[in-house]
Design an enzyme around this catalytic site. Structure first.
Site, PDB file in Angstrom:
ATOM      1  CG  HIS A 174      -0.732  -0.085   2.498  1.00 25.34           C
ATOM      2  ND1 HIS A 174       0.323   0.868   3.037  1.00 25.34           N
ATOM      3  CD2 HIS A 174       0.305  -1.004   3.290  1.00 25.34           C
ATOM      4  CE1 HIS A 174       0.315   0.939   4.148  1.00 25.34           C
ATOM      5  NE2 HIS A 174       0.798  -0.365   4.231  1.00 25.34           N
ATOM      6  CB  CYS A 190       1.917  -3.888   5.842  1.00 21.17           C
ATOM      7  SG  CYS A 190      -0.089  -4.235   6.329  1.00 21.17           S
TER       8      CYS A 190
END
Length: 228
Positions: A174, A190
């Protein structure tokens, strides 16, 4: 002789025309932009909703962030047997490679999991989202109970401009509103890129793309020889 109804309609139209001419003339005399007037039987054109744009990349103090040269998006020499279109996450060196074939890859600087939160394995992109909402997983809430339970997408959202969800895991590739964290081990697992870079990567990959995450112990040589 005109019917009284038609006569009144004609007079009304002439009056509206005169009013429009007067308003335009007054605007021009005053130096203002001419007004757009639409007859009562016409609908003004609908203005398109403005597109949400990523803000300039800056740190929490609003200071513009300039990435080191090695972390900027660039085409590099990269030897691999993986098929073009594959994503390879070089966790220890904080790089994401998008295999292009012919011994080359597009390389992006990334932020990865902090100590104790790195992981490895093979996944695939199962979902893509623009300006995604953020719902912290229960594991994160347990560690950081002060976090919001849900946050709408937008420039202030920690997921940034784009997100690509990895399999059935809690992990995503992301964007970020903290570009100064690129090149660091800071996340809960992440993979983060600048908003510009994640938008570029997002446009190049599809749902189903293979993602290989290398472990911290597999420290590859920096193949940072840019080709252009």
């Amino acid at each position: 002789m005109l019917h009284p109804y038609r006569l009144n309609t004609r007079r009304a139209a002439l009056a509206l025309g005169a009013l429009a001419v007067g308003v335009v003339a007054f605007s021009a005399a005053a130096g203002a932009a001419p007004l757009q007037l639409f007859p009562f039987f016409m609908t003004p054109p609908v203005q398109a909703a403005p597109q949400l744009q990523a803000p300039p990349q800056a740190d929490e103090d609003g200071i513009a962030v300039e990435l080191p040269a090695r972390l900027k998006r660039q085409v590099v020499n990269y030897a691999t047997r993986e098929a073009p279109g594959t994503i390879i996450i070089d966790t220890p060196n904080t790089y994401l490679y998008l295999v292009m074939g012919h011994g080359q890859a597009m390389r992006y600087g990334i932020g990865v999991g902090r100590d104790g939160f790195t992981w490895s394995g093979v996944q695939s992109i199962t979902k893509k989202a623009e300006w995604p909402d953020w719902t912290p997983p229960p594991e994160m809430i347990a560690r950081q109970p002060y976090l919001p339970r849900q946050m709408a997408g937008g420039p202030g959202n920690p997921l940034g401009a784009r997100a690509m969800y990895l399999g059935g895991t809690i992990y995503r590739i992301h964007g970020t509103n903290a570009p100064d964290t690129i090149g660091k081990h800071v996340s809960s697992g992440c993979i983060r890129l600048t908003n510009d870079d994640v938008a570029d990567l997002y446009s190049r990959v599809n749902v189903g793309t293979k993602v290989i995450v290398l472990p911290m112990t597999e420290r590859r040589a920096d193949l940072g020889a840019a080709t252009r």
